[in-house]
Every structure is written in structure tokens, then in C-alpha cells.
Write a protein that holds these residues in place. Sequence first.
Motif, PDB file in Angstrom:
ATOM      1  N   THR A 247      45.763  16.334  97.634  1.00  0.00           N
ATOM      2  CA  THR A 247      44.319  16.359  98.502  1.00  0.00           C
ATOM      3  C   THR A 247      44.506  17.957  98.174  1.00  0.00           C
ATOM      4  O   THR A 247      42.762  18.267  98.899  1.00  0.00           O
ATOM      5  CB  THR A 247      45.513  16.883 100.227  1.00  0.00           C
ATOM      6  OG1 THR A 247      46.681  17.064 100.309  1.00  0.00           O
ATOM      7  CG2 THR A 247      45.494  15.254 100.396  1.00  0.00           C
ATOM      8  N   LYS A 248      45.555  18.957  98.666  1.00  0.00           N
ATOM      9  CA  LYS A 248      45.034  20.552  98.429  1.00  0.00           C
ATOM     10  C   LYS A 248      44.310  21.102  97.002  1.00  0.00           C
ATOM     11  O   LYS A 248      44.052  21.714  96.850  1.00  0.00           O
ATOM     12  CB  LYS A 248      46.555  21.517  98.598  1.00  0.00           C
ATOM     13  CG  LYS A 248      46.734  20.856 100.143  1.00  0.00           C
ATOM     14  CD  LYS A 248      45.487  21.367 101.364  1.00  0.00           C
ATOM     15  CE  LYS A 248      46.859  21.070 102.386  1.00  0.00           C
ATOM     16  NZ  LYS A 248      45.195  21.817 103.905  1.00  0.00           N
ATOM     17  N   SER A 251      41.941  16.479  94.837  1.00  0.00           N
ATOM     18  CA  SER A 251      40.709  16.237  95.328  1.00  0.00           C
ATOM     19  C   SER A 251      39.517  17.334  95.506  1.00  0.00           C
ATOM     20  O   SER A 251      38.778  17.491  95.594  1.00  0.00           O
ATOM     21  CB  SER A 251      41.419  15.317  96.836  1.00  0.00           C
ATOM     22  OG  SER A 251      42.112  14.312  96.885  1.00  0.00           O
ATOM     23  N   ARG A 252      40.321  18.738  96.512  1.00  0.00           N
ATOM     24  CA  ARG A 252      39.520  19.460  97.040  1.00  0.00           C
ATOM     25  C   ARG A 252      38.478  20.403  96.076  1.00  0.00           C
ATOM     26  O   ARG A 252      37.554  20.502  95.671  1.00  0.00           O
ATOM     27  CB  ARG A 252      40.318  20.591  97.602  1.00  0.00           C
ATOM     28  CG  ARG A 252      39.388  21.653  97.683  1.00  0.00           C
ATOM     29  CD  ARG A 252      40.233  22.834  98.645  1.00  0.00           C
ATOM     30  NE  ARG A 252      40.905  22.165  99.596  1.00  0.00           N
ATOM     31  CZ  ARG A 252      41.417  23.137 100.842  1.00  0.00           C
ATOM     32  NH1 ARG A 252      41.614  24.082 100.566  1.00  0.00           N
ATOM     33  NH2 ARG A 252      42.145  22.369 101.480  1.00  0.00           N
ATOM     34  N   ASN A 253      38.860  20.342  94.550  1.00  0.00           N
ATOM     35  CA  ASN A 253      38.595  20.854  93.353  1.00  0.00           C
ATOM     36  C   ASN A 253      37.357  19.388  92.570  1.00  0.00           C
ATOM     37  O   ASN A 253      36.266  19.769  92.447  1.00  0.00           O
ATOM     38  CB  ASN A 253      38.866  21.226  91.849  1.00  0.00           C
ATOM     39  CG  ASN A 253      39.706  22.567  93.151  1.00  0.00           C
ATOM     40  OD1 ASN A 253      39.065  24.216  93.065  1.00  0.00           O
ATOM     41  ND2 ASN A 253      41.187  22.503  93.327  1.00  0.00           N
TER      42      ASN A 253
END
Length: 334
Positions: A247-248, A251-253
Motif C-alpha cells: 500500500t505505501k 500501489s501508491r507509485n
Amino acid sequence: MSFYLRRVAFYLVTLWAAISLNFLLPRLLPGDPAAIMLGKLRRASGGRPLSEETIEAITSILGAGKDMSLWDQYVAYWGRLLQGDLGVSSTRYPASVADLIAAALPWTIILVGVATVISFLLGIVIGAWVGWRRGTWLDHLVPVTTVFQSIPYFWLALVLVAVFSVQLGLFPIVGGYDVFEFPAGPELSWAFIGSAVYHAILPATTIVLSSVGGWLLGMRNMMVSTMSEDYVVTAEAKGLTPRRVRTKYASRNAAIPSLAGFGIALGFVVAGSIVMEQVFSYPGIGKLMIQAVQGLDYALMQGVFLVITLTVLAANFFMDLIYGFIDPRVRHNG
């Protein structure tokens, strides 16, 4: 600051070019809105000649400026545009173009906008999970969703109508609300909202099914690519939990490129799904555009094209600003 100033200057020039083209294109097309309206009135009167007062009134409203130079027409067009005057529709005379667009715009924005957001969120969330669990049975979701994307969405709409409306009778076939229950037109009540939502289920399902595959495939591929980046490998080596890495870091990038496409998709929300609205006879911008083209209503076509162009430019402008904020590399290289 220089990045944002360059983007503002670029979009101001693009806006001027788009409005200028919107002014020129109808004048390069054959036909005259005033002549079309006069012909319709003659046919409606059974061939009887029209009075001079009627001819002068129609010509002054729909054919104003024909004796002016092109530059004077251009200046007058900008003046009317700044006042919000988009002209008068020849097919729905004496209704103004601005009123017709204002009546159709909420239907398209709510239906296509909500469906676009739902398909984007589903595609990003499922695509991130499929990319994280690459090589498992979840990869089979990719060809399934891309099949729906490859099917022409108007054909998919017809299939949904044939199955769920005609055969099963679960959903209405046409319209944006129950015209028999609300003969006076739209109203602000829970009963009307429920009717509008009920009529929008099949059109929204058509949009979601035909577009979620693209978001899912793009996010899945970006997720797989991001998983091999050094910062993700370093996060895993540091012993961070798989959920935090997913998630951190990953997925964010991985979602950053999809945000740019989402901004473009939001810009085209106002354009609507033209064929879909025609299939369901949905009272949105797409259906209004088809009626304008069929009726050679140049003023209405010009107004619809202008609203669509301005919305696309505005969406791209704001997404450029947001993209530059979340990705510093864009500001330094842009």
C-alpha cells in the motif's frame, strides 16, 4: 512556479485556439440555421408564405451577423460568449442553447461521472491486487475484463437491454426517469431520485463493464513493474509487512500514471457516452448532440462542442497541476 506558469500559458493559448475553431467550423459547413428554421415553418404552415415580420425576426435571431465581416463576427462571438449567450436552437426554437445544455448536463455528469469513478476505483484496487499476486489464479481476471472492453459498448448495451429489460423485465428500456409517474418533468424529491437511479442502473453498468478492464490491466502492469524497483526491494529487505509494502510503496507509485488517464477520462465525462445514451434514450449531452446533428442545428452543435472542449481542457489543466504536485520529476523536467 515556472512550471505552473508555463502550464497556465499553454492552456490559455489552447483555450483561445479551441474557441476560435469552434467559431470557424460552423461557418465552413454548408447550410444556414435561419434558412433551415424558415423552411420548417413553411412546411408546418402547409406551404403558405410567411409574413415579412416572421422572416425578419427569424433572420435577426438565427442569422445575425451574416452581413458583417468575419472579424466583426468573431469579435461579436466573443462578446456573446463572455455573456453566456450561446445562441438559439433552430430545432427547439425559441429555446436557447444554454438552457438546453444546462438541462442535459446534470444527467450526463451524474451518470457518466459516477460510472467513470466506479470503474476507475474498481480497476485500480483489483489491478493492484492482481499485480501483487501475479502468477496466481487472479491473473485470469485480466482476460475476462479485457473481453468486455473489446466488445463495442453499444452492442453490450443492446445485450443488457435484451436480457434484463425485455426478457426479464427487471429494468426500464428507455428514459432517465418514469415519465408517467412524473409527467411534469424532473423534481426534487426522493421518489424522483429513486426513479432516476433505477433508470440509470443499466447505462451505468454498461460504462463500468466496458471500461474497467483498461484500468485493471494498466494498474496490474504498473504494479508488476513497480515491484522490481529498488525502493520496493529495499522496503521488503528491511522487514516491512507485505501490506505496508503493497500500500505505501508499490500501489501508491504504480497508480500515478493511471491518475493522468483518469483526469482525461473525467474531462470526457461531459461528452457522455453518445451511442449509449442513444440506445437507452437517456436525456444527456450525447443524445442532445445527436439530435443537433440530425436536425442541422448548428448553434446547438457549436454550444455542445464548446462545453465539451472547455471541460476536457479544464480537467487536463487540473490534472497537470495535481500530477506536478505528487510527482516532483514532472516539475523539474516539464
